[in-house]
Design a protein around this motif. Structure first.
Motif, PDB file in Angstrom:
ATOM      1  N   LEU A  68     -24.751 -72.423  39.877  1.00 56.46           N
ATOM      2  CA  LEU A  68     -23.851 -73.451  39.018  1.00 56.46           C
ATOM      3  C   LEU A  68     -23.356 -74.525  39.961  1.00 56.46           C
ATOM      4  N   LYS A  69     -24.318 -75.414  40.123  1.00 55.99           N
ATOM      5  CA  LYS A  69     -24.086 -76.881  40.696  1.00 55.99           C
ATOM      6  C   LYS A  69     -24.583 -78.044  40.036  1.00 55.99           C
ATOM      7  N   PRO A  70     -24.290 -79.056  40.284  1.00 57.09           N
ATOM      8  CA  PRO A  70     -24.963 -80.312  39.732  1.00 57.09           C
ATOM      9  C   PRO A  70     -26.486 -80.330  40.256  1.00 57.09           C
ATOM     10  N   HIS A  71     -27.519 -80.623  39.268  1.00 62.20           N
ATOM     11  CA  HIS A  71     -28.725 -80.555  39.410  1.00 62.20           C
ATOM     12  C   HIS A  71     -29.508 -79.300  39.450  1.00 62.20           C
ATOM     13  N   ARG A  72     -28.766 -78.116  39.270  1.00 62.54           N
ATOM     14  CA  ARG A  72     -29.088 -76.817  39.294  1.00 62.54           C
ATOM     15  C   ARG A  72     -28.722 -76.058  37.837  1.00 62.54           C
ATOM     16  N   TYR A  73     -28.003 -76.603  37.130  1.00 59.46           N
ATOM     17  CA  TYR A  73     -27.622 -76.035  35.748  1.00 59.46           C
ATOM     18  C   TYR A  73     -28.720 -75.537  34.921  1.00 59.46           C
ATOM     19  N   PHE A  74     -30.016 -76.094  35.076  1.00 54.31           N
ATOM     20  CA  PHE A  74     -31.098 -75.391  34.286  1.00 54.31           C
ATOM     21  C   PHE A  74     -31.742 -74.472  35.012  1.00 54.31           C
ATOM     22  N   SER A  80     -29.570 -66.840  33.886  1.00 51.11           N
ATOM     23  CA  SER A  80     -28.788 -66.186  33.486  1.00 51.11           C
ATOM     24  C   SER A  80     -29.340 -65.389  32.239  1.00 51.11           C
ATOM     25  N   ALA A  81     -30.104 -66.062  31.626  1.00 53.26           N
ATOM     26  CA  ALA A  81     -30.755 -65.584  30.422  1.00 53.26           C
ATOM     27  C   ALA A  81     -31.810 -64.407  30.843  1.00 53.26           C
ATOM     28  N   VAL A  86     -33.115 -58.673  30.727  1.00 51.74           N
ATOM     29  CA  VAL A  86     -33.543 -57.749  31.588  1.00 51.74           C
ATOM     30  C   VAL A  86     -32.602 -56.572  31.654  1.00 51.74           C
ATOM     31  N   SER A  87     -31.171 -56.655  31.492  1.00 52.18           N
ATOM     32  CA  SER A  87     -30.206 -55.726  31.956  1.00 52.18           C
ATOM     33  C   SER A  87     -30.083 -55.158  30.291  1.00 52.18           C
ATOM     34  N   ILE A  88     -29.976 -55.764  29.358  1.00 54.64           N
ATOM     35  CA  ILE A  88     -30.134 -55.230  28.123  1.00 54.64           C
ATOM     36  C   ILE A  88     -31.218 -54.347  27.791  1.00 54.64           C
ATOM     37  N   PHE A 123     -21.716 -56.210  24.529  1.00 55.18           N
ATOM     38  CA  PHE A 123     -20.877 -55.549  25.754  1.00 55.18           C
ATOM     39  C   PHE A 123     -21.279 -56.528  27.014  1.00 55.18           C
ATOM     40  N   PHE A 124     -22.602 -56.671  27.367  1.00 49.82           N
ATOM     41  CA  PHE A 124     -23.258 -57.469  28.293  1.00 49.82           C
ATOM     42  C   PHE A 124     -22.751 -58.894  28.053  1.00 49.82           C
ATOM     43  N   ILE A 125     -22.939 -59.549  27.233  1.00 56.37           N
ATOM     44  CA  ILE A 125     -22.529 -61.091  26.862  1.00 56.37           C
ATOM     45  C   ILE A 125     -21.238 -61.166  27.060  1.00 56.37           C
ATOM     46  N   THR A 126     -20.561 -60.157  26.585  1.00 59.28           N
ATOM     47  CA  THR A 126     -18.962 -60.371  26.845  1.00 59.28           C
ATOM     48  C   THR A 126     -18.688 -60.234  28.271  1.00 59.28           C
ATOM     49  N   SER A 127     -19.241 -59.148  29.065  1.00 59.28           N
ATOM     50  CA  SER A 127     -18.965 -59.236  30.424  1.00 59.28           C
ATOM     51  C   SER A 127     -19.578 -60.360  31.124  1.00 59.28           C
ATOM     52  N   PHE A 128     -20.673 -60.891  30.714  1.00 59.10           N
ATOM     53  CA  PHE A 128     -21.066 -62.167  31.369  1.00 59.10           C
ATOM     54  C   PHE A 128     -20.151 -63.437  31.114  1.00 59.10           C
TER      55      PHE A 128
END
Length: 348
Positions: A68-74, A80-81, A86-88, A123-128
């Protein structure tokens, strides 16, 4: 370096408050399912909370600090997706196979998997999201503390700066030169006294302000160079080239002067043949460029000057306070020359 990494890692680990949050979530889920089946409530609540904790920690310990830094957002969005998908999927599969062992009256396998996917998605999206919000709050808190610490240090730093504005040796040399000029009835003596008076007034009065006109800083540097030339014989390779479009531009006092003093300190001009000092200053509506380049005497090329290091460190601190993320300072220390390049983005 290792301490900084450990400190950075600690910042993202579970705090006592967060542990209490997870305990409360578990108890809430457990109390909601205990009326149907106590064993199911224990296992289901534990599975959900363990997944939420895992997603939250992976996000804050690995993804946020590294991606989560400039030039690494993508990359952050992609990973994150993948983490959520995978977790779900993993916990939904575990849930769909585990539940039939605990409960007899369950819907079909397809319906059970669909329900599990929906449940864990919520639950996982809320936790994220909670992990992102909590990390942002912590980051804002750290930035606030850092800003307060800088502001508290500013007064002490400014005081140190004012105490070291004029090098005592320079002042004594200037007074000795003026005395000699007066004693020999040199016609330039009154002008030298006036220049020294201007320099002292600038230090004692003008430097009390947070910012001064850039023309006053330039005038101080010119007077400083003139006094240095007084103690030298013959022509010296010293130049100070200025191109200032706006002489009324406001600028923190005595930021440039330490670099000029270093030029004379490193070059030993006046006592070493072939020594030179070249200084340029260019000010436009959008940028200030200041460059110094000087030769290095053999006597100073092989040793470090602690006072010089402290002076440059103080300048960096003042630049960070006055022009955060708007300046660039590059210092080139070579065996035969020393160069400083300072650029400051102004306006816009």
């Amino acid at each position: 370096m290792d301490k900084q990494k450990r400190k950075r890692g600690k910042k993202f680990l579970c705090s006592r408050d967060e542990v209490l949050v997870w305990i409360c979530v578990y108890l809430f889920l457990f109390m909601g399912g205990i009326s149907h089946d106590a064993l199911l409530a224990v296992v289901s609540s534990g599975l959900i909370v363990s997944g939420m904790v895992s997603v939250s920690l992976i996000n804050r310990v690995l993804l946020i600090p590294h991606l989560l830094k400039p030039h690494r957002y993508f990359l952050y969005y992609i990973f994150s997706a993948l983490l959520l998908i995978v977790s779900i999927a993993l916990f939904a599969i575990i849930d769909s196979f585990l539940m039939p062992l605990l409960v007899d009256d369950i819907p079909s396998r397809n319906d059970a998997i669909a329900y599990s996917v929906f449940k864990y998605s919520v639950f996982f999206i809320t936790s994220f999201a909670y992990g992102n919000i909590d990390a942002q709050i912590r980051n804002n808190r750290e930035m606030t503390k850092h800003s307060e610490r800088l502001l508290n240090e500013k007064k002490d730093m400014e005081l140190r700066m004012l105490r070291s504005q004029i090098n005592p040796h320079f002042l004594f040399n200037a007074l000795n030169n003026i005395y000699s000029m007066v004693y020999t009835q040199d016609e330039n003596a009154p002008d030298s006294i006036l220049k020294l008076s201007e320099m002292l007034r600038y230090v004692v009065d003008d430097c009390q302000s947070e910012n001064v006109f850039i023309e006053k800083e330039i005038n101080y540097i010119e007077n400083f160079i003139d006094f240095q030339l007084m103690r030298m014989e013959g022509e010296q390779d010293i130049s100070f080239v200025k191109e200032v479009n706006n002489p009324k531009f406001k600028f923190p006092p005595m930021i440039l002067q330490p670099f000029v003093e270093n030029c004379f300190k490193y070059s030993r001009i006046g006592s070493v043949s072939g020594a030179y000092i070249h200084i340029t200053l260019a000010l436009t509506d959008t940028q200030l460029m200041f460059t110094t380049r000087n030769s290095k005497a053999v006597a100073v090329a092989s040793r470090k000057n602690s006072n010089t290091g402290i002076g440059i460190a103080n300048v960096r601190q003042r630049l960070e306070l006055s022009f955060p993320q708007s300046y660039k300072l590059e210092i080139t220390d070579m065996p035969d020359y020393y160069q400083v390049e300072l650029s400051i983005r102004i306006g816009g």
